[in-house]
Design a protein around this motif. Structure first.
Motif, PDB file in Angstrom:
ATOM      1  N   VAL A 280       0.861  -1.175   0.000  1.00 14.46           N
ATOM      2  CA  VAL A 280       0.000   0.000   0.000  1.00 14.46           C
ATOM      3  C   VAL A 280       0.898   1.227   0.000  1.00 14.46           C
ATOM      4  CG1 VAL A 280      -1.695   1.334   1.289  1.00 14.46           C
ATOM      5  CG2 VAL A 280      -1.887  -1.158   1.192  1.00 14.46           C
ATOM      6  N   LYS A 281       0.683   2.118  -0.967  1.00 14.92           N
ATOM      7  CA  LYS A 281       1.492   3.327  -1.100  1.00 14.92           C
ATOM      8  C   LYS A 281       0.682   4.559  -0.733  1.00 14.92           C
ATOM      9  CE  LYS A 281       4.821   2.188  -4.776  1.00 14.92           C
ATOM     10  NZ  LYS A 281       5.229   2.557  -6.157  1.00 14.92           N
ATOM     11  N   GLY A 282       1.384   5.565  -0.227  1.00 17.36           N
ATOM     12  CA  GLY A 282       0.730   6.827   0.073  1.00 17.36           C
ATOM     13  C   GLY A 282       0.041   6.806   1.429  1.00 17.36           C
ATOM     14  N   GLU A 283      -0.254   7.985   1.950  1.00 15.92           N
ATOM     15  CA  GLU A 283      -0.953   8.084   3.228  1.00 15.92           C
ATOM     16  C   GLU A 283      -2.435   7.873   2.985  1.00 15.92           C
ATOM     17  OE1 GLU A 283       0.183  10.891   6.357  1.00 15.92           O
ATOM     18  OE2 GLU A 283       1.490  11.812   4.859  1.00 15.92           O
ATOM     19  N   GLN A 284      -2.916   6.716   3.332  1.00 22.40           N
ATOM     20  CA  GLN A 284      -4.316   6.404   3.090  1.00 22.40           C
ATOM     21  C   GLN A 284      -4.801   5.317   4.022  1.00 22.40           C
ATOM     22  OE1 GLN A 284      -5.166   3.989  -0.556  1.00 22.40           O
ATOM     23  NE2 GLN A 284      -3.124   4.681  -1.135  1.00 22.40           N
ATOM     24  N   LYS A 285      -6.103   5.174   4.091  1.00 25.83           N
ATOM     25  CA  LYS A 285      -6.735   4.117   4.877  1.00 25.83           C
ATOM     26  C   LYS A 285      -7.346   3.132   3.893  1.00 25.83           C
ATOM     27  CE  LYS A 285     -10.759   3.456   7.959  1.00 25.83           C
ATOM     28  NZ  LYS A 285     -10.452   2.081   8.115  1.00 25.83           N
ATOM     29  N   ASN A 286      -6.917   1.880   3.977  1.00 25.48           N
ATOM     30  CA  ASN A 286      -7.493   0.887   3.074  1.00 25.48           C
ATOM     31  C   ASN A 286      -8.537   0.039   3.803  1.00 25.48           C
ATOM     32  OD1 ASN A 286      -5.937  -0.950   4.571  1.00 25.48           O
ATOM     33  ND2 ASN A 286      -4.206  -0.667   3.206  1.00 25.48           N
ATOM     34  N   VAL A 287      -9.209  -0.806   3.063  1.00 22.94           N
ATOM     35  CA  VAL A 287     -10.304  -1.580   3.654  1.00 22.94           C
ATOM     36  C   VAL A 287     -10.169  -3.080   3.402  1.00 22.94           C
ATOM     37  CG1 VAL A 287     -11.937   0.338   3.527  1.00 22.94           C
ATOM     38  CG2 VAL A 287     -11.796  -1.267   1.619  1.00 22.94           C
ATOM     39  N   TYR A 288      -9.132  -3.500   2.666  1.00 19.80           N
ATOM     40  CA  TYR A 288      -8.905  -4.917   2.361  1.00 19.80           C
ATOM     41  C   TYR A 288     -10.160  -5.574   1.790  1.00 19.80           C
ATOM     42  CZ  TYR A 288      -4.486  -4.240   4.694  1.00 19.80           C
ATOM     43  OH  TYR A 288      -3.239  -3.784   5.032  1.00 19.80           O
ATOM     44  N   TYR A 289     -10.660  -4.938   0.750  1.00 23.49           N
ATOM     45  CA  TYR A 289     -11.801  -5.534   0.045  1.00 23.49           C
ATOM     46  C   TYR A 289     -11.420  -6.896  -0.527  1.00 23.49           C
ATOM     47  CZ  TYR A 289     -14.690  -6.579  -3.997  1.00 23.49           C
ATOM     48  OH  TYR A 289     -15.456  -7.228  -4.931  1.00 23.49           O
ATOM     49  N   VAL A 290     -10.249  -6.972  -1.133  1.00 26.20           N
ATOM     50  CA  VAL A 290      -9.727  -8.234  -1.662  1.00 26.20           C
ATOM     51  C   VAL A 290      -8.328  -8.432  -1.097  1.00 26.20           C
ATOM     52  CG1 VAL A 290      -8.967  -9.454  -3.748  1.00 26.20           C
ATOM     53  CG2 VAL A 290     -11.057  -8.111  -3.805  1.00 26.20           C
ATOM     54  N   PHE A 291      -7.984  -9.668  -0.747  1.00 25.31           N
ATOM     55  CA  PHE A 291      -6.608  -9.945  -0.337  1.00 25.31           C
ATOM     56  C   PHE A 291      -5.940 -10.750  -1.444  1.00 25.31           C
ATOM     57  CE2 PHE A 291      -2.985 -11.895   1.615  1.00 25.31           C
ATOM     58  CZ  PHE A 291      -2.493 -10.864   2.408  1.00 25.31           C
ATOM     59  N   ASN A 292      -5.068 -10.078  -2.173  1.00 25.60           N
ATOM     60  CA  ASN A 292      -4.368 -10.710  -3.293  1.00 25.60           C
ATOM     61  C   ASN A 292      -2.957 -11.122  -2.906  1.00 25.60           C
ATOM     62  OD1 ASN A 292      -6.082 -10.648  -5.679  1.00 25.60           O
ATOM     63  ND2 ASN A 292      -6.006  -8.423  -5.489  1.00 25.60           N
ATOM     64  N   ILE A 293      -2.481 -12.148  -3.567  1.00 29.14           N
ATOM     65  CA  ILE A 293      -1.067 -12.491  -3.558  1.00 29.14           C
ATOM     66  C   ILE A 293      -0.613 -12.629  -5.007  1.00 29.14           C
ATOM     67  CG2 ILE A 293      -1.108 -13.642  -1.316  1.00 29.14           C
ATOM     68  CD1 ILE A 293      -1.200 -16.344  -2.817  1.00 29.14           C
ATOM     69  N   LEU A 294       0.682 -12.447  -5.227  1.00 33.51           N
ATOM     70  CA  LEU A 294       1.285 -12.783  -6.508  1.00 33.51           C
ATOM     71  C   LEU A 294       1.988 -14.117  -6.306  1.00 33.51           C
ATOM     72  CD1 LEU A 294       2.782  -9.345  -7.638  1.00 33.51           C
ATOM     73  CD2 LEU A 294       0.564 -10.349  -8.199  1.00 33.51           C
ATOM     74  N   ALA A 295       1.554 -15.121  -7.040  1.00 37.22           N
ATOM     75  CA  ALA A 295       1.989 -16.487  -6.764  1.00 37.22           C
ATOM     76  C   ALA A 295       2.715 -17.124  -7.942  1.00 37.22           C
ATOM     77  CB  ALA A 295       0.779 -17.342  -6.395  1.00 37.22           C
ATOM     78  N   GLU A 296       3.838 -17.769  -7.642  1.00 36.70           N
ATOM     79  CA  GLU A 296       4.483 -18.630  -8.629  1.00 36.70           C
ATOM     80  C   GLU A 296       3.578 -19.841  -8.841  1.00 36.70           C
ATOM     81  OE1 GLU A 296       7.152 -17.721 -10.182  1.00 36.70           O
ATOM     82  OE2 GLU A 296       7.543 -15.957  -8.930  1.00 36.70           O
ATOM     83  N   LYS A 297       3.550 -20.340 -10.074  1.00 35.52           N
ATOM     84  CA  LYS A 297       2.685 -21.469 -10.411  1.00 35.52           C
ATOM     85  C   LYS A 297       1.240 -21.188  -9.969  1.00 35.52           C
ATOM     86  CE  LYS A 297       6.410 -24.883 -10.016  1.00 35.52           C
ATOM     87  NZ  LYS A 297       6.858 -26.129  -9.362  1.00 35.52           N
ATOM     88  N   ARG A 298       0.772 -19.982 -10.304  1.00 36.35           N
ATOM     89  CA  ARG A 298      -0.526 -19.521  -9.835  1.00 36.35           C
ATOM     90  C   ARG A 298      -1.672 -20.479 -10.148  1.00 36.35           C
ATOM     91  NH1 ARG A 298      -3.536 -15.316 -12.128  1.00 36.35           N
ATOM     92  NH2 ARG A 298      -3.345 -16.492 -14.080  1.00 36.35           N
ATOM     93  N   ASP A 299      -1.749 -20.938 -11.393  1.00 35.05           N
ATOM     94  CA  ASP A 299      -2.875 -21.778 -11.781  1.00 35.05           C
ATOM     95  C   ASP A 299      -2.854 -23.120 -11.055  1.00 35.05           C
ATOM     96  OD1 ASP A 299      -3.672 -19.755 -13.433  1.00 35.05           O
ATOM     97  OD2 ASP A 299      -2.884 -20.646 -15.275  1.00 35.05           O
ATOM     98  N   GLU A 300      -1.646 -23.661 -10.855  1.00 34.19           N
ATOM     99  CA  GLU A 300      -1.520 -24.921 -10.115  1.00 34.19           C
ATOM    100  C   GLU A 300      -1.918 -24.735  -8.658  1.00 34.19           C
ATOM    101  OE1 GLU A 300       0.693 -23.612 -12.167  1.00 34.19           O
ATOM    102  OE2 GLU A 300       1.901 -25.140 -13.176  1.00 34.19           O
ATOM    103  N   LEU A 301      -1.514 -23.589  -8.072  1.00 34.05           N
ATOM    104  CA  LEU A 301      -1.896 -23.306  -6.689  1.00 34.05           C
ATOM    105  C   LEU A 301      -3.402 -23.146  -6.572  1.00 34.05           C
ATOM    106  CD1 LEU A 301      -1.370 -22.563  -3.734  1.00 34.05           C
ATOM    107  CD2 LEU A 301      -0.955 -20.200  -4.485  1.00 34.05           C
ATOM    108  N   ALA A 302      -4.021 -22.415  -7.506  1.00 39.97           N
ATOM    109  CA  ALA A 302      -5.468 -22.200  -7.471  1.00 39.97           C
ATOM    110  C   ALA A 302      -6.211 -23.539  -7.527  1.00 39.97           C
ATOM    111  CB  ALA A 302      -5.889 -21.310  -8.633  1.00 39.97           C
ATOM    112  N   ALA A 303      -5.740 -24.439  -8.381  1.00 35.80           N
ATOM    113  CA  ALA A 303      -6.362 -25.756  -8.496  1.00 35.80           C
ATOM    114  C   ALA A 303      -6.185 -26.562  -7.208  1.00 35.80           C
ATOM    115  CB  ALA A 303      -5.763 -26.511  -9.680  1.00 35.80           C
ATOM    116  N   TYR A 304      -5.009 -26.458  -6.600  1.00 33.30           N
ATOM    117  CA  TYR A 304      -4.719 -27.178  -5.351  1.00 33.30           C
ATOM    118  C   TYR A 304      -5.605 -26.675  -4.211  1.00 33.30           C
ATOM    119  CZ  TYR A 304      -1.917 -29.272  -1.593  1.00 33.30           C
ATOM    120  OH  TYR A 304      -1.492 -29.997  -0.513  1.00 33.30           O
TER     121      TYR A 304
END
Length: 373
Positions: A280-304
């Protein structure tokens, strides 16, 4: 264990009496369009966000379409926006025969890269449409400076950003959607403030723009059967407004719970070298509407995760410049490399106020197990 990506059932059970009473009051009072509950909810949103005007419409998409029409994002005029977002953020421009002009995204926040906006401005540019995505508002200080310098209108897509606030260079936190000329919210069920069906809202501090929005949502009528404009049939449903009015009373508590869940994810996944957590950049208040990760082998992880009973989602698998419906714009693969790279690795994990710590622990254990195999 089964972990839903999202469910409204737990919230309903927790606040059943409030929801039942609100819905019952609408039905017993006689169903009407733009009923008292809509007006009450609009006023409550004005008070919560600090917006001078809040105008309820049928969906976040409709809010974008109506606001784009009013601001002149049409008839061949160019509007600068991001290719990494939901379709409606760009289709609202194209639907009026405006021309979306894409700018790549920031590597760390996934929002529009504000340092690349000015190079895309031409004599045909009329506006900027920033999207406050997932947990992060776009750099509104820089965007508003650019807009003022080039005499452009700004439409904030705050569909995912109800409750987010931006401090930036000012003294006070300003709510998402209230900084540009107009802003919009979506009340789709999964949103931080979500209904039990579709719903949306336009917010603005400009009296004239608010007057137009109120007319445009009822076919362009200034009064019944007197049409000043060719408008839309797009009114926030009274039953949805009643539900949203209940939920708005608890929104701050819901946001606190989301933040707690997000911190749990960050702690439990911090040692996993195969994933990256957005900043999160800048002075702000977030709400964590979505919690994302950047994942290696993303599609395999999603299936698992799915195999192990864990819901997940990908926002967004294909950037808009590569979507078939926008092929006429002439973009090609490689034009926006950051957006394309993020789209290949991004994965959203379950997060909502009622998810339990035990469920989050299970999600994290499953992710770590996948990468340790």
């Amino acid at each position: 264990m089964k972990v839903n990506f999202f469910t409204s059932k737990r919230e309903y059970e927790d606040k059943k009496n409030e929801f039942d009473s609100a819905i019952k009051n609408v039905i017993e009072g006689g169903v009407s369009t733009l009923g008292a509950e809509v007006k009450d909810f609009e006023k409550a949103v004005e008070e919560y966000t600090g917006a001078k005007h809040a105008i309820g419409v049928a969906s976040g998409t409709d809010a974008l379409v109506i606001a784009s029409d009013i601001l002149g994002f049409k008839d061949g005029k160019e509007v600068i926006t991001s290719p990494f977002t939901f379709l409606a953020s760009t289709s609202c421009i194209a639907r009026h025969k405006g021309r979306p002009v894409f700018v790549d995204i920031d590597e760390e926040t996934f929002d529009i890269d504000v340092n690349k906006i000015e190079e895309k401005i031409t004599e045909n540019t009329v506006g900027i449409l920033p999207i406050h995505l997932f947990c992060q508002m776009a750099n509104m200080d820089k965007i508003m400076d650019i807009a003022k310098k080039h005499d452009l209108r700004v439409l904030e897509d705050a569909a995912e950003a109800f409750g987010m606030r931006w401090k930036g260079n000012g003294d006070n936190l300003r709510h998402s959607g209230t900084i540009g000329d107009m802003g919009i919210f979506s009340f789709f069920p999964t949103k931080t403030l979500g209904g039990y069906g579709d719903g949306g809202m336009i917010v603005t501090n400009d009296d004239k723009l608010a007057e137009l929005a109120r007319m445009y949502r009822v076919h362009g009528a200034s009064r019944k059967y007197h049409y000043d404009y060719l408008g839309y049939n797009s009114r926030l449903d009274t039953l949805q407004a009643a539900v949203l009015g209940v939920k708005l009373k608890h929104i701050d508590n819901a946001i606190e719970k989301r933040e707690h869940i997000a911190k749990l994810y960050m702690e439990r996944l911090s040692s996993c070298k195969s994933i990256e957590i957005p900043k999160v950049k800048g002075e702000q208040k977030n709400v964590y509407y979505v919690f994302n990760i950047l994942a290696e082998k993303r599609d395999e992880l999603a299936a698992y995760l799915k195999e192990n009973g864990i819901g997940n989602s990908i926002y967004y698998p294909v950037p808009l410049h590569l979507q078939k419906c926008f092929s006429y714009l002439g973009y090609k693969k490689g034009d926006f490399p950051v957006a394309e790279r993020i789209a290949e690795k991004i994965l959203a994990l379950p997060i909502y106020p009622e998810i339990t710590e035990e469920e989050v622990e299970f999600v994290c254990e499953t992710i770590n197990k996948f990468y340790n195999k």
